[in-house]
Each structure stands twice: as C-alpha cells, then as structure tokens.
Design a protein around this motif. Structure first.
Motif, PDB file in Angstrom:
ATOM      1  N   LYS A   1       0.814  -1.218   0.000  1.00 50.29           N
ATOM      2  CA  LYS A   1       0.000   0.000   0.000  1.00 50.29           C
ATOM      3  C   LYS A   1       0.851   1.273   0.000  1.00 50.29           C
ATOM      4  O   LYS A   1       0.326   2.377  -0.128  1.00 50.29           O
ATOM      5  CB  LYS A   1      -0.905   0.014   1.239  1.00 50.29           C
TER       6      LYS A   1
ATOM      7  N   ASP B   1      -6.696  -2.457   4.515  1.00 43.27           N
ATOM      8  CA  ASP B   1      -7.373  -2.312   3.224  1.00 43.27           C
ATOM      9  C   ASP B   1      -8.552  -1.353   3.298  1.00 43.27           C
ATOM     10  O   ASP B   1      -8.849  -0.656   2.331  1.00 43.27           O
ATOM     11  CB  ASP B   1      -7.852  -3.687   2.743  1.00 43.27           C
ATOM     12  N   GLU B   2      -9.209  -1.305   4.444  1.00 45.61           N
ATOM     13  CA  GLU B   2     -10.362  -0.417   4.601  1.00 45.61           C
ATOM     14  C   GLU B   2      -9.955   1.016   4.934  1.00 45.61           C
ATOM     15  O   GLU B   2     -10.692   1.956   4.654  1.00 45.61           O
ATOM     16  CB  GLU B   2     -11.285  -0.966   5.700  1.00 45.61           C
TER      17      GLU B   2
ATOM     18  N   ASP C   1      -0.069  -4.498  -8.223  1.00 41.62           N
ATOM     19  CA  ASP C   1      -1.522  -4.363  -8.337  1.00 41.62           C
ATOM     20  C   ASP C   1      -2.221  -5.705  -8.509  1.00 41.62           C
ATOM     21  O   ASP C   1      -3.445  -5.791  -8.383  1.00 41.62           O
ATOM     22  CB  ASP C   1      -1.885  -3.437  -9.503  1.00 41.62           C
TER      23      ASP C   1
ATOM     24  N   GLY D   1      -3.271  -9.650  -3.973  1.00 36.91           N
ATOM     25  CA  GLY D   1      -4.387  -9.471  -3.053  1.00 36.91           C
ATOM     26  C   GLY D   1      -4.178 -10.252  -1.774  1.00 36.91           C
ATOM     27  O   GLY D   1      -3.084 -10.747  -1.489  1.00 36.91           O
TER      28      GLY D   1
ATOM     29  N   LYS E   1     -14.810 -12.887  -4.125  1.00 33.43           N
ATOM     30  CA  LYS E   1     -14.412 -12.482  -2.765  1.00 33.43           C
ATOM     31  C   LYS E   1     -14.647 -13.622  -1.782  1.00 33.43           C
ATOM     32  O   LYS E   1     -13.814 -13.893  -0.902  1.00 33.43           O
ATOM     33  CB  LYS E   1     -15.204 -11.250  -2.338  1.00 33.43           C
TER      34      LYS E   1
ATOM     35  N   LYS F   1      -7.430   2.996   0.933  1.00 28.59           N
ATOM     36  CA  LYS F   1      -8.209   2.415  -0.160  1.00 28.59           C
ATOM     37  C   LYS F   1      -7.511   2.480  -1.514  1.00 28.59           C
ATOM     38  O   LYS F   1      -8.117   2.197  -2.544  1.00 28.59           O
ATOM     39  CB  LYS F   1      -9.582   3.092  -0.236  1.00 28.59           C
ATOM     40  N   ASN F   2      -6.242   2.847  -1.510  1.00 29.00           N
ATOM     41  CA  ASN F   2      -5.484   2.860  -2.762  1.00 29.00           C
ATOM     42  C   ASN F   2      -5.154   1.436  -3.206  1.00 29.00           C
ATOM     43  O   ASN F   2      -5.287   0.476  -2.441  1.00 29.00           O
ATOM     44  CB  ASN F   2      -4.199   3.686  -2.598  1.00 29.00           C
ATOM     45  N   SER F   3      -4.725   1.314  -4.446  1.00 30.07           N
ATOM     46  CA  SER F   3      -4.350   0.020  -5.004  1.00 30.07           C
ATOM     47  C   SER F   3      -3.034  -0.462  -4.385  1.00 30.07           C
ATOM     48  O   SER F   3      -2.167   0.367  -4.055  1.00 30.07           O
ATOM     49  CB  SER F   3      -4.187   0.157  -6.521  1.00 30.07           C
TER      50      SER F   3
ATOM     51  N   ARG G   1      -6.161  -3.319  -3.920  1.00 25.51           N
ATOM     52  CA  ARG G   1      -7.194  -3.719  -2.987  1.00 25.51           C
ATOM     53  C   ARG G   1      -7.040  -5.203  -2.729  1.00 25.51           C
ATOM     54  O   ARG G   1      -6.697  -5.972  -3.621  1.00 25.51           O
ATOM     55  CB  ARG G   1      -8.598  -3.428  -3.551  1.00 25.51           C
TER      56      ARG G   1
ATOM     57  N   GLU H   1     -13.759  -7.351  -6.390  1.00 28.39           N
ATOM     58  CA  GLU H   1     -15.065  -6.706  -6.239  1.00 28.39           C
ATOM     59  C   GLU H   1     -16.213  -7.707  -6.346  1.00 28.39           C
ATOM     60  O   GLU H   1     -17.237  -7.559  -5.686  1.00 28.39           O
ATOM     61  CB  GLU H   1     -15.240  -5.603  -7.293  1.00 28.39           C
TER      62      GLU H   1
END
Length: 232
Positions: free
Chosen positions: A29, A78-79, A155, A158, A95, A82-84, A86, A90
């Motif tokens: 991040k 992550d919350e 990017d 995750g 998820k 909020k930048n990449s 994530r 989605e």
C-alpha cells in the motif's frame, strides 16, 4: 492546509509469518511505518499495554490506536488505505472464494506444516501424509477457482497472495531445515508456480527473511520442542 500524516507502528518478529503478512501489506500500500522488533521471551511494555488480551505480535498501532490479530489488521489496512492494490476482488463470489481459501490455509494447511516441524517418528510420518493430502486439496482449489491468475506487479497482489507468500514462501528453507518437502513442482505445481511468480516481485524480496538465519532458527526451534516433549 496540509493533511496530517498518519503515524503507523508495527510490532513484529523477524521470523513470524503473521507479522510478515502485515509488513507486506503495508509495503504494498506504500504506507510508511516504524518497525519494532519484539523479543517474544521479553516483550516490550508497549506491546503488553497495547495488546492486553493476547500480548502477541503482530500489533499495528495507527495514530495511537492499536489493532491486533493479523487477519483483523489486514482488513483494517485495506479499509483505511483504499489505494491500489485492494486486497479483495469486487465480485462477491470471487471475494467469497478468497475468504474460503485463506481460511483453509490458516486452519488446515499452515497448521499441519507446523506439526510436521515439531514431530518425529511415526507421528511425523502421519503428519507429513496428512499435510500432503491437505495441500492436494489446496492445489485443486487454486487450480479450479483461480485458473487465470497472473502476477505481473503489485496491483495483482491481493489477500490470498499475501497469505500464500507469507505462509509458504519459505517452503524451500523448510525442506532444507527438516528434510521434508510438502510443496514442489510435481505434487503442487499450481501453488509452486504461484509462489515462484510472487517471489519475482521486488516488494516480496524486501520482506524476505535471511535464508541461513531461518534455517538455523527452524532447526533450533525443532530441537527445543522435541526436547521439551521428551522431558514431559
């Protein structure tokens, strides 16, 4: 008016896979942080005071507010930032699959690898067999639910990637230290190649543990545990 910069402190331990998860998340991040190395046999007063329930690492302190437990910390990061990248896809189903396989790794795969480390004889043989069965399930799950996984840069990383590389990125060192191979190109090619792809990223190299130091640490930890079991 200039925005006030957050102060982030991470209490960790160099060989802890759980602390490595958080360290990697912060680096992905791009979050600047202060790192406090903890001696788990002589913990700092700040760790004990800020995490009075468990008194464990990792502990994240954000502007004086403590957040404990690695999975809770990762979601908090992550919350909050909020930048990449994530950490979750989605799509709700994708998820859900990430959450399921992260849970499987935490509760099934990583647990049995720990047992392999501190057992010997018939108990160790049974645990190795169980580990290979559980990793076979993980291998099939990754192949089925993430068939198009490509890792080109930060990017593409995750939550599942963070858990995989922090938990199993040292599998070759584990093999060298105790002579047991659980992850390999033949038995678990999907998982093996996933790890290999992640290890090419510079951000992953930044948090890698020193090879020789970890081999020595694992061998010492194993002998100490076996000795304690023998004396019990």
């Amino acid at each position: 008016m200039e925005e006030k910069k957050s102060k982030v402190i991470l209490h960790g331990m160099w060989a802890s896979t759980y602390a490595k998860r958080v360290e990697l998340a912060l680096k992905l991040k791009g979050i600047s942080y202060e790192y406090v190395e903890e001696d788990l046999k002589n913990k700092t007063e700040s760790l004990i005071q800020l995490n009075p329930v468990h008194k464990k690492i990792p502990l994240l302190v954000h502007d004086g507010k403590p957040v404990a437990e690695s999975h809770v910390i990762l979601d908090y990061i992550d919350e909050t930032w909020k930048n990449s990248p994530r950490f979750y896809p989605e799509d709700p189903y994708e998820k859900a699959q990430v959450r399921f396989w992260v849970s499987y790794i935490n509760q099934q795969a990583f647990d049995v690898m720990a047992r392999v480390l501190y057992q010997k004889g018939e108990a160790a043989t049974r645990s190795v067999e169980e580990a290979r069965e559980r990793f076979k399930v993980l291998e099939e799950g990754l192949k089925k639910h993430f068939p198009n996984k490509i890792i080109r840069g930060n990017d593409d990383v995750g939550l599942l990637d963070i858990i995989i590389i922090a938990s199993f990125g040292v599998h070759k060192i584990f093999h060298e230290a105790i002579g047991v191979e659980i992850i390999g190109p033949v038995n678990t090619p999907t998982l093996f190649n996933w790890i290999e792809s992640l290890q090419q990223l510079p951000v992953i190299k930044e948090v890698e543990v020193p090879h020789d130091r970890l081999v020595t640490f694992l061998q010492k930890y194993r002998q100490e545990h076996l000795q304690q079991a023998a004396n019990a």
